[in-house]
Scaffold this motif. Sequence first.
Motif, PDB file in Angstrom:
ATOM      1  N   PHE A 138       0.824  -1.202   0.000  1.00 22.67           N
ATOM      2  CA  PHE A 138       0.000   0.000   0.000  1.00 22.67           C
ATOM      3  C   PHE A 138       0.866   1.263   0.000  1.00 22.67           C
ATOM      4  O   PHE A 138       2.019   1.249   0.441  1.00 22.67           O
ATOM      5  N   LEU A 139       0.277   2.364  -0.463  1.00 24.04           N
ATOM      6  CA  LEU A 139       0.926   3.664  -0.381  1.00 24.04           C
ATOM      7  C   LEU A 139       0.722   4.242   1.013  1.00 24.04           C
ATOM      8  O   LEU A 139      -0.170   3.801   1.759  1.00 24.04           O
ATOM      9  N   ASP A 140       1.532   5.232   1.391  1.00 24.38           N
ATOM     10  CA  ASP A 140       1.306   5.884   2.682  1.00 24.38           C
ATOM     11  C   ASP A 140       0.220   6.951   2.512  1.00 24.38           C
ATOM     12  O   ASP A 140      -0.373   7.094   1.435  1.00 24.38           O
ATOM     13  N   VAL A 141      -0.063   7.708   3.552  1.00 31.14           N
ATOM     14  CA  VAL A 141      -1.164   8.677   3.508  1.00 31.14           C
ATOM     15  C   VAL A 141      -0.878   9.825   2.546  1.00 31.14           C
ATOM     16  O   VAL A 141      -1.789  10.567   2.172  1.00 31.14           O
ATOM     17  N   ASN A 142       0.382   9.984   2.159  1.00 29.86           N
ATOM     18  CA  ASN A 142       0.754  11.020   1.197  1.00 29.86           C
ATOM     19  C   ASN A 142       0.905  10.466  -0.208  1.00 29.86           C
ATOM     20  O   ASN A 142       1.524  11.103  -1.075  1.00 29.86           O
ATOM     21  N   ASP A 143       0.352   9.279  -0.435  1.00 30.74           N
ATOM     22  CA  ASP A 143       0.383   8.622  -1.754  1.00 30.74           C
ATOM     23  C   ASP A 143       1.803   8.343  -2.231  1.00 30.74           C
ATOM     24  O   ASP A 143       2.105   8.441  -3.425  1.00 30.74           O
ATOM     25  N   ARG A 144       2.666   7.954  -1.291  1.00 30.02           N
ATOM     26  CA  ARG A 144       4.040   7.605  -1.653  1.00 30.02           C
ATOM     27  C   ARG A 144       4.241   6.096  -1.548  1.00 30.02           C
ATOM     28  O   ARG A 144       3.837   5.486  -0.549  1.00 30.02           O
ATOM     29  N   PRO A 145       4.884   5.476  -2.537  1.00 27.73           N
ATOM     30  CA  PRO A 145       5.277   4.072  -2.392  1.00 27.73           C
ATOM     31  C   PRO A 145       6.239   3.947  -1.222  1.00 27.73           C
ATOM     32  O   PRO A 145       6.976   4.897  -0.900  1.00 27.73           O
ATOM     33  N   VAL A 146       6.253   2.791  -0.591  1.00 28.23           N
ATOM     34  CA  VAL A 146       7.018   2.616   0.639  1.00 28.23           C
ATOM     35  C   VAL A 146       7.984   1.442   0.516  1.00 28.23           C
ATOM     36  O   VAL A 146       7.581   0.324   0.202  1.00 28.23           O
ATOM     37  N   VAL A 147       9.266   1.718   0.769  1.00 26.70           N
ATOM     38  CA  VAL A 147      10.274   0.660   0.841  1.00 26.70           C
ATOM     39  C   VAL A 147      10.603   0.441   2.318  1.00 26.70           C
ATOM     40  O   VAL A 147      10.969   1.390   3.021  1.00 26.70           O
ATOM     41  N   ILE A 148      10.460  -0.789   2.782  1.00 24.79           N
ATOM     42  CA  ILE A 148      10.695  -1.117   4.185  1.00 24.79           C
ATOM     43  C   ILE A 148      11.932  -1.996   4.304  1.00 24.79           C
ATOM     44  O   ILE A 148      12.065  -3.006   3.605  1.00 24.79           O
ATOM     45  N   VAL A 149      12.841  -1.612   5.199  1.00 24.83           N
ATOM     46  CA  VAL A 149      14.053  -2.382   5.472  1.00 24.83           C
ATOM     47  C   VAL A 149      13.985  -2.883   6.905  1.00 24.83           C
ATOM     48  O   VAL A 149      13.798  -2.098   7.835  1.00 24.83           O
ATOM     49  N   VAL A 150      14.110  -4.191   7.075  1.00 21.11           N
ATOM     50  CA  VAL A 150      14.101  -4.808   8.406  1.00 21.11           C
ATOM     51  C   VAL A 150      15.558  -5.074   8.784  1.00 21.11           C
ATOM     52  O   VAL A 150      16.152  -6.080   8.382  1.00 21.11           O
ATOM     53  N   ALA A 151      16.130  -4.162   9.561  1.00 26.84           N
ATOM     54  CA  ALA A 151      17.569  -4.191   9.826  1.00 26.84           C
ATOM     55  C   ALA A 151      18.021  -5.449  10.558  1.00 26.84           C
ATOM     56  O   ALA A 151      19.142  -5.929  10.349  1.00 26.84           O
ATOM     57  N   SER A 152      17.179  -6.009  11.401  1.00 25.62           N
ATOM     58  CA  SER A 152      17.577  -7.184  12.191  1.00 25.62           C
ATOM     59  C   SER A 152      17.775  -8.433  11.332  1.00 25.62           C
ATOM     60  O   SER A 152      18.336  -9.427  11.797  1.00 25.62           O
ATOM     61  N   LYS A 153      17.341  -8.379  10.061  1.00 24.61           N
ATOM     62  CA  LYS A 153      17.511  -9.518   9.158  1.00 24.61           C
ATOM     63  C   LYS A 153      18.683  -9.335   8.202  1.00 24.61           C
ATOM     64  O   LYS A 153      18.898 -10.149   7.304  1.00 24.61           O
ATOM     65  N   HIS A 154      19.431  -8.263   8.415  1.00 18.71           N
ATOM     66  CA  HIS A 154      20.577  -7.988   7.554  1.00 18.71           C
ATOM     67  C   HIS A 154      21.865  -8.372   8.269  1.00 18.71           C
ATOM     68  O   HIS A 154      22.162  -7.867   9.348  1.00 18.71           O
ATOM     69  N   PHE A 155      22.649  -9.268   7.652  1.00 14.08           N
ATOM     70  CA  PHE A 155      23.893  -9.739   8.244  1.00 14.08           C
ATOM     71  C   PHE A 155      25.023  -9.579   7.219  1.00 14.08           C
ATOM     72  O   PHE A 155      25.297 -10.496   6.428  1.00 14.08           O
ATOM     73  N   PRO A 156      25.680  -8.426   7.195  1.00 12.34           N
ATOM     74  CA  PRO A 156      26.692  -8.142   6.174  1.00 12.34           C
ATOM     75  C   PRO A 156      27.868  -9.113   6.171  1.00 12.34           C
ATOM     76  O   PRO A 156      28.502  -9.310   5.127  1.00 12.34           O
ATOM     77  N   ALA A 157      28.156  -9.723   7.309  1.00 14.67           N
ATOM     78  CA  ALA A 157      29.304 -10.628   7.372  1.00 14.67           C
ATOM     79  C   ALA A 157      29.060 -11.924   6.608  1.00 14.67           C
ATOM     80  O   ALA A 157      30.010 -12.575   6.167  1.00 14.67           O
ATOM     81  N   THR A 158      27.792 -12.304   6.447  1.00 13.15           N
ATOM     82  CA  THR A 158      27.490 -13.585   5.807  1.00 13.15           C
ATOM     83  C   THR A 158      26.703 -13.443   4.508  1.00 13.15           C
ATOM     84  O   THR A 158      26.481 -14.437   3.818  1.00 13.15           O
ATOM     85  N   GLN A 159      26.268 -12.249   4.164  1.00  7.53           N
ATOM     86  CA  GLN A 159      25.470 -12.043   2.954  1.00  7.53           C
ATOM     87  C   GLN A 159      26.277 -11.293   1.910  1.00  7.53           C
ATOM     88  O   GLN A 159      27.076 -10.410   2.241  1.00  7.53           O
ATOM     89  N   ASP A 160      26.086 -11.637   0.645  1.00  8.57           N
ATOM     90  CA  ASP A 160      26.856 -11.068  -0.451  1.00  8.57           C
ATOM     91  C   ASP A 160      26.538  -9.590  -0.651  1.00  8.57           C
ATOM     92  O   ASP A 160      25.380  -9.211  -0.841  1.00  8.57           O
ATOM     93  N   ARG A 161      27.570  -8.753  -0.616  1.00  5.41           N
ATOM     94  CA  ARG A 161      27.368  -7.308  -0.714  1.00  5.41           C
ATOM     95  C   ARG A 161      26.792  -6.903  -2.070  1.00  5.41           C
ATOM     96  O   ARG A 161      25.901  -6.053  -2.149  1.00  5.41           O
ATOM     97  N   THR A 162      27.285  -7.499  -3.133  1.00  7.41           N
ATOM     98  CA  THR A 162      26.795  -7.161  -4.467  1.00  7.41           C
ATOM     99  C   THR A 162      25.314  -7.475  -4.607  1.00  7.41           C
ATOM    100  O   THR A 162      24.545  -6.697  -5.187  1.00  7.41           O
TER     101      THR A 162
END
Length: 274
Positions: A138-162
């Motif tokens: 869904f869009l937010d109240v200002n009719d903007r598309p929304v990108v959500i990042v869940v930081a706790s699921k990001h593990f730079p040491a084990t996930q490919d940077r590219t």
Amino acid sequence: MAIRLCNHLRYPLFSPVRIPKSIQACKFSVQNPILEPIEWQKLVLEVREKLEKDHSSLPVGKNGRDDEDMILWFLKDRKFSIEDAVTKLTKAIVSITRMFLLSRRFSEKWRQEFGVSELTKESLESIAESGKAYVHEFLDVNDRPVVIVVASKHFPATQDRTENEKLCVFLIEKALSKLPAGKEEILGIFDLRGFGPENADIKLLTFLFDVYYYYYPKRLGQVLFVDAPFVFQPIWQLAKPLLKSYASLVRFCTAETVMKEYFTEETQPADFKN
């Protein structure tokens, strides 16, 4: 034009294109003869008609030959001399147009080198299924598309940077495809609940903001850092200077604020209802 190497994007970049101060309308206070608004409007119309007649090849629209706000500013700057205003306006519009074309070619070159057109849901399935980032349905109240990042699921040491970088660009493109007519901006939400040192990734954060800054200008409307824990504060202090002007778009807030101020009850992201 100077060339430099951007460590975050690993591509040669032109220095950011900036409009010279001399042609940034509405940023100066100029002493001018006192004229009534009706007289201003008449002179603006005369300049506009003269530009259309004598310089029809100049572009129209924002910062173009029919931009009445820009025409008025140059009239004030030239003490309401039509000839002087036309001369200076013509040079300014040509300069702006050249910089715009250079910027567009620069962006197109990057898109080809990065392979933006080749990014698909299938090609990024392995990294996307982590749930670390997604475009909200869904869009937010200002009719903007929304990108959500869940930081706790990001593990730079084990996930490919590219792969992470490709996912960032893929989601931006997907969000832009959801823009309603007449809208230009995206809302970014970083869910920092459960964030720990193992999730910290300044390089990817600056990559993301660099992408917006250089290749998707004026597309990022606001960024929400949601329920940032104490451990995130020193990371933010390190990252903030690297985010350039976009740092001013960041707002620290709570999950409750996100639900109440940015979405209706029907459009709230499921992650924030838990």
